[in-house]
Design an enzyme around this catalytic site. Structure first.
Site, PDB file in Angstrom:
ATOM      1  N   HIS A  54      43.638 -86.838 -96.521  1.00 17.42           N
ATOM      2  CA  HIS A  54      42.320 -86.177 -96.525  1.00 17.42           C
ATOM      3  C   HIS A  54      42.135 -85.289 -97.761  1.00 17.42           C
ATOM      4  CE1 HIS A  54      41.099 -87.220 -92.322  1.00 17.42           C
ATOM      5  NE2 HIS A  54      42.408 -87.330 -92.160  1.00 17.42           N
ATOM      6  N   ASN A 114      37.542 -86.642 -86.441  1.00 13.69           N
ATOM      7  CA  ASN A 114      37.176 -87.756 -87.320  1.00 13.69           C
ATOM      8  C   ASN A 114      35.805 -88.294 -86.926  1.00 13.69           C
ATOM      9  OD1 ASN A 114      39.495 -87.763 -88.878  1.00 13.69           O
ATOM     10  ND2 ASN A 114      40.546 -89.299 -87.647  1.00 13.69           N
TER      11      ASN A 114
HETATM   12  C1  HEM Z   1      50.429 -87.530 -86.065  1.00 11.19           C
HETATM   13  C2  HEM Z   1      49.268 -87.757 -86.583  1.00 11.19           C
HETATM   14  C3  HEM Z   1      48.739 -86.944 -87.732  1.00 11.19           C
HETATM   15  C4  HEM Z   1      49.396 -86.224 -88.664  1.00 11.19           C
HETATM   16  C5  HEM Z   1      50.876 -86.043 -88.795  1.00 11.19           C
HETATM   17  C6  HEM Z   1      48.403 -85.657 -89.537  1.00 11.19           C
HETATM   18  C7  HEM Z   1      48.674 -84.894 -90.642  1.00 11.19           C
HETATM   19  C8  HEM Z   1      47.743 -84.353 -91.471  1.00 11.19           C
HETATM   20  C9  HEM Z   1      48.037 -83.583 -92.634  1.00 11.19           C
HETATM   21  C10 HEM Z   1      49.416 -83.279 -93.151  1.00 11.19           C
HETATM   22  C11 HEM Z   1      46.862 -83.202 -93.180  1.00 11.19           C
HETATM   23  C12 HEM Z   1      46.652 -82.360 -94.426  1.00 11.19           C
HETATM   24  C13 HEM Z   1      46.440 -80.949 -93.985  1.00 11.19           C
HETATM   25  C14 HEM Z   1      46.361 -79.949 -95.099  1.00 11.19           C
HETATM   26  O1  HEM Z   1      46.997 -80.133 -96.154  1.00 11.19           O
HETATM   27  O2  HEM Z   1      45.680 -78.926 -94.892  1.00 11.19           O
HETATM   28  C15 HEM Z   1      45.833 -83.720 -92.353  1.00 11.19           C
HETATM   29  C16 HEM Z   1      44.520 -83.522 -92.558  1.00 11.19           C
HETATM   30  C17 HEM Z   1      43.565 -83.934 -91.686  1.00 11.19           C
HETATM   31  N1  HEM Z   1      43.773 -84.639 -90.531  1.00 11.19           N
HETATM   32 FE1  HEM Z   1      45.458 -85.286 -89.797  1.00 11.19          FE
HETATM   33  N2  HEM Z   1      47.185 -86.016 -89.108  1.00 11.19           N
HETATM   34  C18 HEM Z   1      47.347 -86.806 -87.994  1.00 11.19           C
HETATM   35  C19 HEM Z   1      46.402 -87.364 -87.225  1.00 11.19           C
HETATM   36  C20 HEM Z   1      45.104 -87.029 -87.321  1.00 11.19           C
HETATM   37  C21 HEM Z   1      44.111 -87.366 -86.368  1.00 11.19           C
HETATM   38  C22 HEM Z   1      44.351 -88.131 -85.062  1.00 11.19           C
HETATM   39  C23 HEM Z   1      42.960 -86.845 -86.811  1.00 11.19           C
HETATM   40  C24 HEM Z   1      41.623 -86.865 -86.153  1.00 11.19           C
HETATM   41  C25 HEM Z   1      41.491 -86.526 -84.918  1.00 11.19           C
HETATM   42  C26 HEM Z   1      43.219 -86.172 -88.058  1.00 11.19           C
HETATM   43  C27 HEM Z   1      42.282 -85.509 -88.805  1.00 11.19           C
HETATM   44  C28 HEM Z   1      42.548 -84.848 -89.965  1.00 11.19           C
HETATM   45  C29 HEM Z   1      41.536 -84.236 -90.773  1.00 11.19           C
HETATM   46  C30 HEM Z   1      40.052 -84.206 -90.502  1.00 11.19           C
HETATM   47  C31 HEM Z   1      42.182 -83.664 -91.859  1.00 11.19           C
HETATM   48  C32 HEM Z   1      41.519 -82.942 -93.019  1.00 11.19           C
HETATM   49  C33 HEM Z   1      41.395 -81.485 -92.725  1.00 11.19           C
HETATM   50  C34 HEM Z   1      40.693 -80.805 -93.880  1.00 11.19           C
HETATM   51  O3  HEM Z   1      39.520 -81.145 -94.113  1.00 11.19           O
HETATM   52  O4  HEM Z   1      41.313 -79.965 -94.530  1.00 11.19           O
HETATM   53  N3  HEM Z   1      44.533 -86.294 -88.338  1.00 11.19           N
HETATM   54  N4  HEM Z   1      46.394 -84.430 -91.321  1.00 11.19           N
END
Ligand code: HEM
Length: 711
Positions: free
Chosen positions: A73, A146
């Site tokens: 992201h 999402n």
């Molecule tokens: C085990 C599953 C997942 C892992 C390990 C994971 C991990 C991550 C990581 C490491 C980031 C970067 C965060 C940052 O640097 O601030 C991120 C961002 C994000 N993740 Fe996940 N994610 C997972 C599943 C999901 C799911 C299921 C969704 C939706 C429901 C999701 C939605 C997002 C969103 C929207 C961001 C961006 C947040 C922003 O705008 O700063 N992720 N995720």
């Protein structure tokens, strides 16, 4: 009812503290400079002096400007605004911002793509992140969701593999634009049957959205709500555009948008807020009583499943409004969401994907910011007070003057508060459970909801899924990947498998004789279904219409069209063969118009529709311009509404002959509308404008035969 704005003001104050005040340039230590363009030299041609600390400070700061981008992201765009509750949820939660209707809660929303790098292009086929921070009176609540309601995997253990497979292939670092049309991604997907439901959503037009203002949002996981009586229920969070509908674009267009405007979505969001067209979203919940936890065919803890709205309707209880731009670095880049940022009354469930996320975000953010103190940054700082014994660390911004940094202590020690604190629900652990690396049996059904989604699409949406699958897999070279994916498709829908196989030029796996295809549909999943689809009845407000003209255009027609578009709150942009002032046939200063872009600087793909204005000299110039004709033909190829008035009808020759579109007769006084092509031989009457706006409201005219249109 007037809302309390204390929280809004508190957040504003935190953010405005950072604004620069004096109109002169200073060093980082506040010393004013007399010169900021020349380094200090020994003579005008002489070597630069090492004593030039101003130069060294400036260059050093620049050298250290970059921080690691998010591991996923990375590309995102944010806006600030507020949340208003319309219906209290006190029956199911004690969270203040979901129960007190008198409060306006400040929010920040960050939209993102999973795969593109921070400076990647906007229009990739990808899931869009829709993360919301609520700065509530009880602390920050982050809903990190999402634009599709399901995820491709069920357990966090697989997340690094999923993302590695989707990234550029490691031996060549291609494809590097955040796209998934390559062997490694589809190899992993084909070996991960649980991904099939999410894959159907990803191949649909949901993942090439028209605008970030026109997407839905989903919390994806099942979360837990706790009310003041300590009662527990389960919840899925939902967001939908209040009036604009949910729209995708056509895939051929998506492929071109990135070249014309790689910031297509970012610009659209920014411009809408700048114009005062503030994006609005309804906020809703699907609540499941605790007693129904095990009453579904699927497991509530499985993030690859939706709860069909036929089973549990959404309660639409609040509204989000985005009315402020953000600082791209200070806010968009530095905001650190975390699904573990919960407030009393909202809790996590045992969804194994969610449980992994609870660990991942803080962990990665320590890497991203190089310190645990990123929570002190204005964008991350809650409006609720922060009181604890966390101390020191890199970039500690707080001055602590108290004697104690531990509790309990001999002084007036800070303490926990059972009344205000986040309650832990005494949830019974499964009787007789043992430590085990496995899932509940219901997690094993990978096809029912993939079928439900495909069945619920209109024929054109099904065709788009077939086309998208053919494009994605068509870019893969490994036949084993094709065959495995066709086998999955065969389990979802026979037609899907047969048609994709035909496009790939491979044999389709045989029909499955002992397999039951579900015929269930849900009327909440289609975007195009006129009865209940997510785009049905959506407003044309903020739609971008290209008004094409050249010197000598008809001023009255232009006025009628531009006023008509304006009163429908559409955005008219003048596209002409050159920049600068374009003179009307009247040649008067007050009828001349300024071109927004030329056929060279823009393309039809960034507009929702096009209107060609009449006026003999203007039309003569436009008819001689291949770029102008291509602009109109492309609009037709991308199924967009087209309007033409009087002599401008001659610009529709290809459309009428190859596209078999009926145009109005030269003598006819009525407006003709056929396949979204609106023609008038009697000027830009109010009827012409109305019929064009109706066509714009239809978004796209998918029934067109575009196969022979040259463009
Ligand atoms: C085990 C599953 C997942 C892992 C390990 C994971 C991990 C991550 C990581 C490491 C980031 C970067 C965060 C940052 O640097 O601030 C991120 C961002 C994000 N993740 Fe996940 N994610 C997972 C599943 C999901 C799911 C299921 C969704 C939706 C429901 C999701 C939605 C997002 C969103 C929207 C961001 C961006 C947040 C922003 O705008 O700063 N992720 N995720």
């Amino acid at each position: 009812m007037p809302r309390k704005d204390d929280l809004m003001e508190a957040k504003e104050a935190q953010l405005s503290e950072q604004k620069q005040q004096p109109p002169f340039i200073t060093s980082d230590h506040g010393v004013c400079f007399e010169n900021d363009t020349d380094s200090l030299k020994a003579g005008v041609r002489g070597p630069v002096q090492i004593e030039d600390f101003h130069l060294r400070e400036k260059i050093t700061h620049f050298d250290h400007e970059r921080i690691p981008e998010r591991v996923v992201h990375a590309r995102g765009s944010s806006a600030r605004g507020y949340f208003e509750l319309k219906e209290s949820l006190s029956d199911v939660t004690q969270a203040a911002f979901l129960t007190d209707k008198s409060v306006r809660t400040p929010i920040l929303v960050r939209y993102s793509q999973v795969l593109a790098g921070r400076n990647g292009p906007d229009m990739t086929r990808d899931i869009r992140g829709f993360a919301i921070r609520f700065y509530t009176s009880e602390g920050n609540y982050d809903l990190v969701g999402n634009n599709i309601p399901v995820f491709p995997i069920q357990d966090a253990m697989k997340f690094p593999d999923l993302i590695h497979s989707a990234r550029p292939e490691p031996d060549t670092e291609m494809p590097s634009a955040g796209v998934t049309n390559h062997d490694n991604f589809w190899d992993f997907i084909s070996l991960t049957p649980e991904s099939m439901h999410a894959v159907m959503w990803m191949l649909s037009d949901r993942c090439i959205p028209r605008s970030l203002r026109m997407i839905q949002g989903f919390g994806v996981h099942t979360f837990v709500l706790l009310n003041a009586k300590g009662e527990r229920s389960f919840v899925k969070f939902h967001l939908r555009p209040s009036t604009l509908g949910v729209h995708g674009i056509c895939f051929d267009e998506a492929l071109q948008v990135n070249g014309v405007d790689p910031d297509f979505h970012r610009r659209d969001l920014f411009d809408a807020i700048a114009r005062g067209d503030f994006p609005e979203f309804d906020f809703g919940v699907q609540v499941v009583e605790e007693s129904r936890e095990n009453s579904f065919d699927f497991d509530l803890l499985d993030a690859t499943k939706i709860i069909p709205e036929e089973l549990v309707p959404v309660r639409w209880v609040g509204k989000l409004v985005l009315n402020k731009h953000v600082d791209p670095f200070g806010e968009n880049e530095q905001v650190a969401f975390c699904p573990a940022n919960l407030v009393p009354g909202i809790d996590t469930s045992n969804d194994p994907l969610l449980q992994g996320r609870l660990f991942s975000y803080l962990d990665t953010q320590i890497n991203r910011f190089g310190t645990v103190n990123f929570t002190r940054l204005p964008v991350n700082c809650p409006v609720a007070p922060v009181v604890n014994n966390h101390r020191d660390g890199f970039m500690q911004g707080c001055i602590f003057r108290d004697k104690f940094n531990y509790s309990p202590n001999r002084g007036a020690s800070i303490r926990v508060d059972a009344q205000r604190g986040c309650p832990t629900h005494p949830t019974p652990i499964q009787p007789g459970a043992t430590k085990i690396r496995a899932k509940s049996e219901k997690f094993a059904d990978h096809y029912s909801q993939a079928m439900l989604f495909f069945n619920s699409m209109t024929p054109i949406e099904q065709q788009h899924i077939i086309d998208a699958a053919s494009f994605e897999l068509g870019s893969c070279k490994e036949s084993v990947v094709h065959l495995r994916m066709l086998d999955h498709f065969n389990h979802i829908n026979r037609d899907l498998a047969v048609k994709v196989a035909a496009k790939l030029g491979c044999a389709c796996p045989p029909a499955l004789l002992d397999w039951t295809y579900s015929t269930q549909v849900s009327k909440h999943l289609s975007m195009l279904d006129p009865l209940g689809g997510t785009s049905a009845g959506s407003s044309v407000e903020t739609r971008q219409v290209a008004v094409i003209l050249a010197d000598g255009f008809d001023a009255e027609q232009f006025l009628a069209v531009s006023q008509g578009l304006k009163s429908a709150k559409c955005v008219a942009k003048i596209v002409a063969p050159r920049k600068g002032k374009i003179e009307s046939s009247k040649k008067t200063e007050d009828t001349a118009v300024e071109a927004d872009s030329t056929f060279f600087t823009t393309k039809s793909v960034v507009f929702d529709g096009v209107i060609a204005i009449g006026g003999a000299p203007s039309v003569q110039t436009l008819a001689a311009s291949g770029a102008c004709l291509a602009f109109i033909n492309q609009s037709f190829r991308h199924y967009k509404p087209i309007g033409a008035v009087d002599d401008a009808l001659s610009l529709l020759l290809d459309v009428s002959s190859y596209g078999k579109v009926q145009l109005t007769g030269k003598e006819s006084s009525s407006v003709c509308s056929d396949q979204g092509v609106v023609s008038s031989a009697h000027g830009a009457s109010s009827e012409f404008v109305k019929v064009f706006l109706d066509a714009l409201g239809m978004h796209r005219f998918w029934m067109r035969d575009i196969s022979r249109i040259p463009a």
